[in-house]
Design a protein around this motif. Structure first.
Motif, PDB file in Angstrom:
ATOM      1  N   ASP A   1      18.892  21.031  -7.187  1.00 28.30           N
ATOM      2  CA  ASP A   1      17.917  19.945  -7.139  1.00 28.30           C
ATOM      3  C   ASP A   1      18.520  18.755  -6.384  1.00 28.30           C
ATOM      4  OD1 ASP A   1      16.711  17.343  -8.215  1.00 28.30           O
ATOM      5  OD2 ASP A   1      15.291  18.856  -8.946  1.00 28.30           O
ATOM      6  N   GLN A   2      17.943  18.441  -5.243  1.00 26.64           N
ATOM      7  CA  GLN A   2      18.477  17.380  -4.368  1.00 26.64           C
ATOM      8  C   GLN A   2      18.543  16.030  -5.079  1.00 26.64           C
ATOM      9  OE1 GLN A   2      19.914  18.138  -1.780  1.00 26.64           O
ATOM     10  NE2 GLN A   2      19.836  16.540  -0.267  1.00 26.64           N
ATOM     11  N   ASP A   3      17.521  15.708  -5.885  1.00 23.94           N
ATOM     12  CA  ASP A   3      17.535  14.430  -6.602  1.00 23.94           C
ATOM     13  C   ASP A   3      18.657  14.384  -7.636  1.00 23.94           C
ATOM     14  OD1 ASP A   3      15.370  13.402  -5.180  1.00 23.94           O
ATOM     15  OD2 ASP A   3      13.911  14.215  -6.603  1.00 23.94           O
ATOM     16  N   ASP A   4      18.869  15.500  -8.330  1.00 28.35           N
ATOM     17  CA  ASP A   4      19.963  15.555  -9.296  1.00 28.35           C
ATOM     18  C   ASP A   4      21.317  15.408  -8.606  1.00 28.35           C
ATOM     19  OD1 ASP A   4      18.224  15.859 -11.406  1.00 28.35           O
ATOM     20  OD2 ASP A   4      19.124  17.717 -12.144  1.00 28.35           O
ATOM     21  N   VAL A   5      21.477  16.081  -7.479  1.00 25.21           N
ATOM     22  CA  VAL A   5      22.744  15.983  -6.734  1.00 25.21           C
ATOM     23  C   VAL A   5      22.976  14.537  -6.299  1.00 25.21           C
ATOM     24  CG1 VAL A   5      23.948  16.654  -4.622  1.00 25.21           C
ATOM     25  CG2 VAL A   5      22.755  18.390  -5.987  1.00 25.21           C
ATOM     26  N   ARG A   6      21.949  13.882  -5.795  1.00 19.94           N
ATOM     27  CA  ARG A   6      22.080  12.477  -5.383  1.00 19.94           C
ATOM     28  C   ARG A   6      22.467  11.615  -6.585  1.00 19.94           C
ATOM     29  NH1 ARG A   6      16.981  10.712  -3.934  1.00 19.94           N
ATOM     30  NH2 ARG A   6      17.014  12.337  -2.373  1.00 19.94           N
ATOM     31  N   TYR A   7      21.808  11.839  -7.713  1.00 18.32           N
ATOM     32  CA  TYR A   7      22.128  11.067  -8.917  1.00 18.32           C
ATOM     33  C   TYR A   7      23.581  11.275  -9.320  1.00 18.32           C
ATOM     34  CZ  TYR A   7      22.658   9.622 -13.687  1.00 18.32           C
ATOM     35  OH  TYR A   7      23.147   9.024 -14.826  1.00 18.32           O
ATOM     36  N   TRP A   8      24.005  12.543  -9.466  1.00 18.38           N
ATOM     37  CA  TRP A   8      25.347  12.822  -9.978  1.00 18.38           C
ATOM     38  C   TRP A   8      26.437  12.382  -9.016  1.00 18.38           C
ATOM     39  CZ3 TRP A   8      25.863  13.035 -14.818  1.00 18.38           C
ATOM     40  CH2 TRP A   8      24.896  13.618 -15.631  1.00 18.38           C
ATOM     41  N   THR A   9      26.240  12.534  -7.706  1.00 18.32           N
ATOM     42  CA  THR A   9      27.282  12.080  -6.775  1.00 18.32           C
ATOM     43  C   THR A   9      27.435  10.565  -6.836  1.00 18.32           C
ATOM     44  OG1 THR A   9      25.709  12.106  -4.924  1.00 18.32           O
ATOM     45  CG2 THR A   9      27.130  14.039  -5.194  1.00 18.32           C
ATOM     46  N   THR A  10      26.324   9.856  -7.030  1.00 19.46           N
ATOM     47  CA  THR A  10      26.398   8.400  -7.170  1.00 19.46           C
ATOM     48  C   THR A  10      27.025   8.019  -8.503  1.00 19.46           C
ATOM     49  OG1 THR A  10      24.448   8.111  -5.782  1.00 19.46           O
ATOM     50  CG2 THR A  10      25.043   6.268  -7.198  1.00 19.46           C
ATOM     51  N   ALA A  11      26.566   8.622  -9.577  1.00 17.89           N
ATOM     52  CA  ALA A  11      27.055   8.291 -10.922  1.00 17.89           C
ATOM     53  C   ALA A  11      28.534   8.616 -11.095  1.00 17.89           C
ATOM     54  CB  ALA A  11      26.228   9.037 -11.969  1.00 17.89           C
ATOM     55  N   LEU A  12      28.973   9.704 -10.475  1.00 19.07           N
ATOM     56  CA  LEU A  12      30.355  10.145 -10.653  1.00 19.07           C
ATOM     57  C   LEU A  12      31.273   9.693  -9.516  1.00 19.07           C
ATOM     58  CD1 LEU A  12      29.620  13.763 -11.927  1.00 19.07           C
ATOM     59  CD2 LEU A  12      30.242  11.750 -13.292  1.00 19.07           C
ATOM     60  N   GLY A  13      30.701   9.082  -8.492  1.00 17.62           N
ATOM     61  CA  GLY A  13      31.511   8.582  -7.383  1.00 17.62           C
ATOM     62  C   GLY A  13      32.220   9.681  -6.632  1.00 17.62           C
ATOM     63  N   CYS A  14      31.497  10.758  -6.326  1.00 27.15           N
ATOM     64  CA  CYS A  14      32.113  11.891  -5.637  1.00 27.15           C
ATOM     65  C   CYS A  14      31.195  12.384  -4.523  1.00 27.15           C
ATOM     66  CB  CYS A  14      32.388  13.023  -6.630  1.00 27.15           C
ATOM     67  SG  CYS A  14      30.912  13.760  -7.350  1.00 27.15           S
ATOM     68  N   THR A  15      31.697  13.307  -3.746  1.00 27.26           N
ATOM     69  CA  THR A  15      30.903  13.908  -2.675  1.00 27.26           C
ATOM     70  C   THR A  15      30.157  15.122  -3.212  1.00 27.26           C
ATOM     71  OG1 THR A  15      32.620  15.456  -2.000  1.00 27.26           O
ATOM     72  CG2 THR A  15      32.672  13.249  -0.978  1.00 27.26           C
ATOM     73  N   ARG A  16      29.234  15.618  -2.415  1.00 24.37           N
ATOM     74  CA  ARG A  16      28.487  16.839  -2.779  1.00 24.37           C
ATOM     75  C   ARG A  16      29.469  18.006  -2.921  1.00 24.37           C
ATOM     76  NH1 ARG A  16      26.746  21.283  -3.746  1.00 24.37           N
ATOM     77  NH2 ARG A  16      24.655  22.071  -3.401  1.00 24.37           N
ATOM     78  N   GLY A  17      30.444  18.066  -2.040  1.00 23.09           N
ATOM     79  CA  GLY A  17      31.448  19.123  -2.095  1.00 23.09           C
ATOM     80  C   GLY A  17      32.287  19.055  -3.355  1.00 23.09           C
ATOM     81  N   ASP A  18      32.708  17.845  -3.725  1.00 18.26           N
ATOM     82  CA  ASP A  18      33.486  17.662  -4.956  1.00 18.26           C
ATOM     83  C   ASP A  18      32.670  18.071  -6.177  1.00 18.26           C
ATOM     84  OD1 ASP A  18      35.619  16.613  -3.502  1.00 18.26           O
ATOM     85  OD2 ASP A  18      35.013  14.525  -3.868  1.00 18.26           O
ATOM     86  N   LEU A  19      31.394  17.694  -6.166  1.00 18.62           N
ATOM     87  CA  LEU A  19      30.514  18.042  -7.284  1.00 18.62           C
ATOM     88  C   LEU A  19      30.361  19.555  -7.402  1.00 18.62           C
ATOM     89  CD1 LEU A  19      28.707  16.773  -9.488  1.00 18.62           C
ATOM     90  CD2 LEU A  19      26.821  16.903  -7.843  1.00 18.62           C
ATOM     91  N   GLY A  20      30.150  20.212  -6.282  1.00 15.24           N
ATOM     92  CA  GLY A  20      30.024  21.665  -6.280  1.00 15.24           C
ATOM     93  C   GLY A  20      31.296  22.346  -6.756  1.00 15.24           C
TER      94      GLY A  20
END
Length: 67
Positions: free
Chosen positions: A19-38
Motif C-alpha cells: 500500500d503506497q500510502d502506508d509506505v509513505r506513512y511508515w517511511t516518514t514516521a520511522l525516518g527511513c527509506t523505502r528500501g530500509d523499510l522493506g
C-alpha cells in the motif's frame, strides 16, 4: 501533482508494503527509506513495533566517529 502528507496507516500495528500510502506513512514516521523499510519487514515481519526496533538497531550511535 502534489503528494499529500501521509494521514496514517490503515492498520497502525502492521506495515503494509503493498500500500503506497502506508509506505509513505511508515517511511516518514520511522525516518527511513523505502528500501530500509522493506529490508526491516523482510527481517522481522510486518509488525510495526518489531520494524521500529529493527530500524533503531541499524542506526549508528550518535557519537560514532565513522559517520
Amino acid at each position: 501533482m502534489t503528494l499529500q502528507p501521509a494521514q496514517g496507516p490503515k492498520d497502525p500495528m502492521r506495515v503494509d508494503l503493498s500500500d503506497q500510502d502506508d509506505v509513505r506513512y511508515w517511511t516518514t514516521a520511522l525516518g527511513c527509506t523505502r528500501g530500509d523499510l522493506g529490508q526491516a519487514v523482510a527481517a522481522v515481519g510486518p509488525l510495526a513495533e518489531r520494524v521500529r526496533h529493527y530500524l533503531e538497531r541499524q542506526k549508528p550511535p550518535a557519537n560514532d566517529p565513522t559517520v
